[in-house]
Write a protein that holds these residues in place. Structure first.
Motif, mmCIF file in Angstrom:
data_model
loop_
_atom_site.group_PDB
_atom_site.id
_atom_site.type_symbol
_atom_site.label_atom_id
_atom_site.label_comp_id
_atom_site.label_asym_id
_atom_site.label_seq_id
_atom_site.Cartn_x
_atom_site.Cartn_y
_atom_site.Cartn_z
ATOM 1 N N LEU A 198 5.651 2.950 13.211
ATOM 2 C CA LEU A 198 4.823 3.601 12.200
ATOM 3 C C LEU A 198 4.934 5.111 12.314
ATOM 4 N N ALA A 199 4.933 5.775 11.155
ATOM 5 C CA ALA A 199 4.979 7.240 11.100
ATOM 6 C C ALA A 199 3.961 7.706 10.060
ATOM 7 N N ARG A 270 -0.317 9.167 4.422
ATOM 8 C CA ARG A 270 0.660 8.100 4.203
ATOM 9 C C ARG A 270 1.096 7.534 5.554
ATOM 10 N N CYS A 271 1.165 6.204 5.624
ATOM 11 C CA CYS A 271 1.671 5.509 6.809
ATOM 12 C C CYS A 271 2.926 4.749 6.398
ATOM 13 N N SER A 272 4.076 5.158 6.926
ATOM 14 C CA SER A 272 5.355 4.510 6.619
ATOM 15 C C SER A 272 5.749 3.616 7.789
ATOM 16 N N GLU A 273 6.355 2.457 7.473
ATOM 17 C CA GLU A 273 6.786 1.543 8.536
ATOM 18 C C GLU A 273 8.307 1.402 8.519
ATOM 19 N N GLN A 276 14.047 -1.371 12.788
ATOM 20 C CA GLN A 276 15.413 -1.049 13.214
ATOM 21 C C GLN A 276 15.898 0.238 12.565
ATOM 22 N N GLY A 277 14.981 1.207 12.498
ATOM 23 C CA GLY A 277 15.330 2.530 12.005
ATOM 24 C C GLY A 277 15.378 2.666 10.502
ATOM 25 N N ILE A 278 15.089 1.619 9.748
ATOM 26 C CA ILE A 278 15.154 1.652 8.285
ATOM 27 C C ILE A 278 13.745 1.523 7.728
ATOM 28 N N LYS A 279 13.397 2.416 6.796
ATOM 29 C CA LYS A 279 12.075 2.346 6.184
ATOM 30 C C LYS A 279 11.994 1.121 5.295
ATOM 31 N N ILE A 280 10.920 0.324 5.463
ATOM 32 C CA ILE A 280 10.778 -0.897 4.678
ATOM 33 C C ILE A 280 9.506 -0.896 3.832
ATOM 34 N N GLY A 281 8.595 0.050 4.047
ATOM 35 C CA GLY A 281 7.379 0.053 3.246
ATOM 36 C C GLY A 281 6.475 1.217 3.594
ATOM 37 N N GLU A 282 5.404 1.364 2.811
ATOM 38 C CA GLU A 282 4.412 2.402 3.086
ATOM 39 C C GLU A 282 3.096 2.016 2.442
ATOM 40 N N THR A 283 2.015 2.575 2.982
ATOM 41 C CA THR A 283 0.712 2.465 2.357
ATOM 42 C C THR A 283 0.057 3.835 2.405
ATOM 43 N N ARG A 284 -0.794 4.119 1.427
ATOM 44 C CA ARG A 284 -1.472 5.422 1.336
ATOM 45 C C ARG A 284 -2.981 5.207 1.379
ATOM 46 N N ARG A 285 -3.660 6.185 1.969
ATOM 47 C CA ARG A 285 -5.122 6.173 1.950
ATOM 48 C C ARG A 285 -5.612 7.533 1.478
ATOM 49 N N ASP A 286 -6.468 7.501 0.457
ATOM 50 C CA ASP A 286 -7.229 8.689 0.054
ATOM 51 C C ASP A 286 -8.616 8.581 0.677
ATOM 52 N N PHE A 287 -9.149 9.730 1.142
ATOM 53 C CA PHE A 287 -10.502 9.733 1.685
ATOM 54 C C PHE A 287 -11.070 11.140 1.531
ATOM 55 N N GLN A 288 -12.328 11.296 1.889
ATOM 56 C CA GLN A 288 -12.996 12.584 1.763
ATOM 57 C C GLN A 288 -13.570 13.023 3.098
#
Length: 740
Positions: A198-199, A270-273, A276-288
């Protein structure tokens, strides 16, 4: 009158407009694999519980799934309301009446079949809703700003194989607020069910296509989605005023900021997953994040002392904990703020946390009536604690109960620890045999006493092993004899049996072991060699069978039907092992073939009697081969055998010389046709009939009697044909000429 009508019309239009949630705090999408091709899609929507209108709480939400690259809509999914709960504070004592957030959950199960979701581009999910809090300070026109909840996921099949993936789950948000001028930190780090890397990074929140006129679109529109507009001087890398500004650790997901201005600030993470070194997905969170003016709170102070009165100096001192000396750390902590509640925590930096002893005091209050200004605690390391030459690092942390987050003082202590001195145990034979290796035979009981000694009076255990074999596999064991602190005696006990014959030499190893301070120490092994002596003389087998072999090593016995044959057998053994005589037929039953066999055996000898009365059933079962064996009951048997083939003797058959001419004229010379040289009858092989035919195939004579006589009377002279048949299918054909 007109102003009143205008007011009523305005109210009516307002009632007809859809509810506009002007107090959305943020949220994220989540996709989790269930089983087969089924996944669960969830929307977490964070809602301002103070200022939000309950009329804006939707019963469901509509998510659109699109193919990346082409933006082709794959399907729409209705997410039903599945939860409504408050987002907690880190410390409920710090709660304020102007900040309360609800977590609204919308969820549904959906199928992602491999025949549909196979695009190498991957896919994305979107939900659109308006509107954000109207008092947000870091974006333009926040009351008309929508939110696009966004998530990316890969195809469910890759290289012809199923490709399972679940979205990383970001740590649940809290209702915490930040204090202006104070460092604020929060853990947004996530966990991934698939173990993907995760990044994290900061992103500009997505605005999408929803607005005050269409706050809840019937379906999400395909990408691209517009972003919120930052206020002057702010951007993705500087989302709120602060020194430092709001940032996130790309590896851990830890948010930090020291805000410099009061207000309410929206931000995006943003959290990217990667697999084996290849990006396969991401999810985003908005917050205050709400920044308020907090009551002044000062940092608690702590002093750590070792064995002496001088305070420990971080980055300069290293404490040495030695055996037989004081092995304690003394902690003193206070706080300038009155009635401050302090909490002590010990965190191992480079050694297992389980090794850290508990302090005598973990929390307390200072500067309150009846309470001391300075609290003290002691941390004592046990005598067995041993760093084994390494320098251990221990963070001693004291934290107060200040709001919004506690202030901390940390002292990193570097120390070494030496365990008590100890000598390894030793092992020896109590009464060594006069000769090695020890000689033993099958059936012997071998016993050898072994002693383990530890000069430090530690508890000693004796362990038995074998070189290349397991002692238990040959029946050997170590039996306890006596045990006192520092000395244990055990006995190697082995009743030698057949399992030991194949190896011959058995080298047993006995090790003395002690575990002072749970640290196992073992002695060199004491070796006990035992050689198993074994020899076997094969038994002898004699019988009254005939000795003519046909073929070699096989005795042939022939007898006529009903002619009984008997024989006796005897076995003897020079080693006086128990003997057994057996008769083993090759594929038939002895009784069915008219045979019987009885035998008796014992120490060094055995005897048997065999009898056979041939019958037609024996002839049918041929070949009749019986193996007679005498076997010695020992570790490596050496049986002796005699193989006998029994045959039922058939009656002899004369040469078949049929007559071929008859002269039925009563001169007593060739007056009739008979076949006296036909094969004789034997069991089921019997004469059935004779039939005589004319040259035109007409039957002129037939008889079931093998002693028939045909005189040819009543037939014309000439050549006639005869057919003789047996019950086993044999046939004999020929001609006979009738002459006057």
């Amino acid at each position: 009158m007109l102003p009143l009508l205008a007011l009523l019309l305005a109210l009516l239009l307002g009632l007809l407009r859809p509810a506009c949630a002007t107090h959305i705090v943020g949220g994220e999408l989540d996709l989790q694999y269930q089983s087969g091709s089924v996944y669960r899609l969830t929307l977490n929507l964070y809602f301002d519980a103070i200022n939000g209108s309950t009329g804006a709480l939707d019963p469901d939400a509509t998510a659109g799934i699109f193919e990346k690259g082409t933006n082709r809509r794959i399907q729409d999914v209705t997410l039903s309301a599945a939860g409504n709960s408050f987002v907690p504070y880190t410390n409920m004592a710090c709660a304020i009446g102007t900040l309360s957030t609800r977590r609204l959950v919308y969820s549904a199960l959906l199928a992602l079949p491999a025949t549909v979701y196979d695009s190498p581009n991957g896919y994305y999910v979107a939900v659109e809703r308006c509107c954000r809090n109207g008092v947000i300070n870091n974006i333009v026109n926040p009351g008309n700003a929508g939110q696009a909840y966004y998530l990316e996921f890969p195809a469910v099949v890759r290289n012809g194989q199923a490709f399972r993936n679940s979205t990383p789950r970001i740590f649940p948000p809290l209702s915490d607020y930040a204090c202006v001028g104070e460092l604020f930190y929060f853990d947004f780090g996530g966990q991934d069910a698939d173990g993907d890397s995760l990044a994290y990074d900061m992103v500009t929140p997505l605005n999408g296509h929803a607005n005050t006129n269409v706050p809840r679109p019937a379906q999400a529109t395909a990408a691209p989605y517009s972003e919120v507009t930052w206020s002057t001087g702010l951007n993705r890398a500087n989302q709120m005023p602060g020194t430092p500004t709001l940032g996130i650790d790309g590896r851990t997901g830890r948010l930090t900021v020291r805000p410099t201005r009061l207000g309410l600030y929206v931000f995006g993470v943003r959290c990217s997953e990667y697999r084996q070194g290849i990006k396969i997905g991401e999810t985003r969170r908005d917050f205050q994040l709400l920044v308020v003016a907090c009551q002044a709170n000062q940092t608690p102070q702590m002093v750590v002392r070792g064995t002496g009165p001088r305070a420990y100096r971080p980055d300069r001192d290293t404490l040495h904990l030695l055996p037989g000396q004081d092995r304690c750390l003394r902690l003193s902590f206070t706080d300038p703020d009155p009635t401050s509640q302090l909490r002590v925590e010990l965190l191992a930096v480079n050694f297992p946390q389980a090794m850290v002893p508990a302090p005598t005091l973990t929390q307390g209050m200072v500067r309150a009536p009846g309470m001391p200004d300075t609290l003290t605690s002691t941390v004592c390391f046990p005598e067995c604690f041993n760093s084994r030459g390494r320098v251990f690092l221990l963070d001693v942390v004291v934290a107060d109960n200040g709001c919004s987050l506690p202030r901390r003082d940390t002292v990193r202590v570097a120390f070494t620890a030496v365990g008590p001195p100890n000598q390894p145990p030793s092992v020896a034979l109590v009464s060594p045999p006069t000769q090695f290796p020890i000689s033993a035979r099958v059936g012997d009981l071998v016993e050898v006493d072994v002693e383990g000694v530890d000069l430090d009076l530690d508890v000693v255990s004796l362990e038995l092993n074998g070189r290349g074999f397991a002692p238990a596999a040959v029946g050997a064991q170590l039996v306890a004899v006596s045990a006192v602190p520092g000395r244990t005696v055990a006995r190697l006990r082995w009743r030698v049996d057949c399992r030991a014959v194949a190896r011959g030499l058995h080298e047993f190893e006995v090790v003395a072991a002690a575990s002072p301070c749970l640290d196992r120490q073992a002695s060199p092994a004491a070796v006990i060699p035992i050689r198993v002596q074994y020899a076997n003389t094969p038994p002898l087998l004699t019988s009254t069978f005939a000795t003519a072999p046909a073929p070699p090593d096989t005795i042939v016995i022939k007898r006529r039907l009903g002619d009984t044959f008997s024989a006796t057998l005897a076995g003897s053994d020079a080693d006086r092992d128990n003997l057994a005589l057996t008769a083993t037929p090759a594929g038939f039953d002895l009784g069915a073939a008219g045979m019987s066999f009885s035998a008796s055996g014992g120490v060094g000898s055995a005897s048997g009697a065999f009898s056979w009365t041939p019958s037609c059933e024996a002839a049918r079962l041929e070949p009749l081969v019986v193996t007679f064996s005498v076997t010695d009951n020992t570790c490596v048997p050496a049986p002796r055998q005699q193989v006998v083939r029994f045959e039922v003797e058939r009656p002899g058959a004369p040469e078949f010389l049929p007559v071929n001419i008859i002269t039925p004229n009563n001169d007593d010379r060739n007056d009739y046709f008979a076949l006296s040289t036909l094969p004789p009858d034997f069991c089921e092989q019997r004469f059935a009939s004779v039939t005589i035919f004319s040259r035109w195939g007409n039957q002129v004579y037939q008889s079931p009697d093998r002693d028939f006589r045909w005189d040819g009377r009543g037939v014309a002279e000439g050549v006639y044909y005869y057919l003789v048949e047996y019950t086993d299918g044999r046939r004999f054909k020929g001609t006979v000429t009738v002459m006057p």
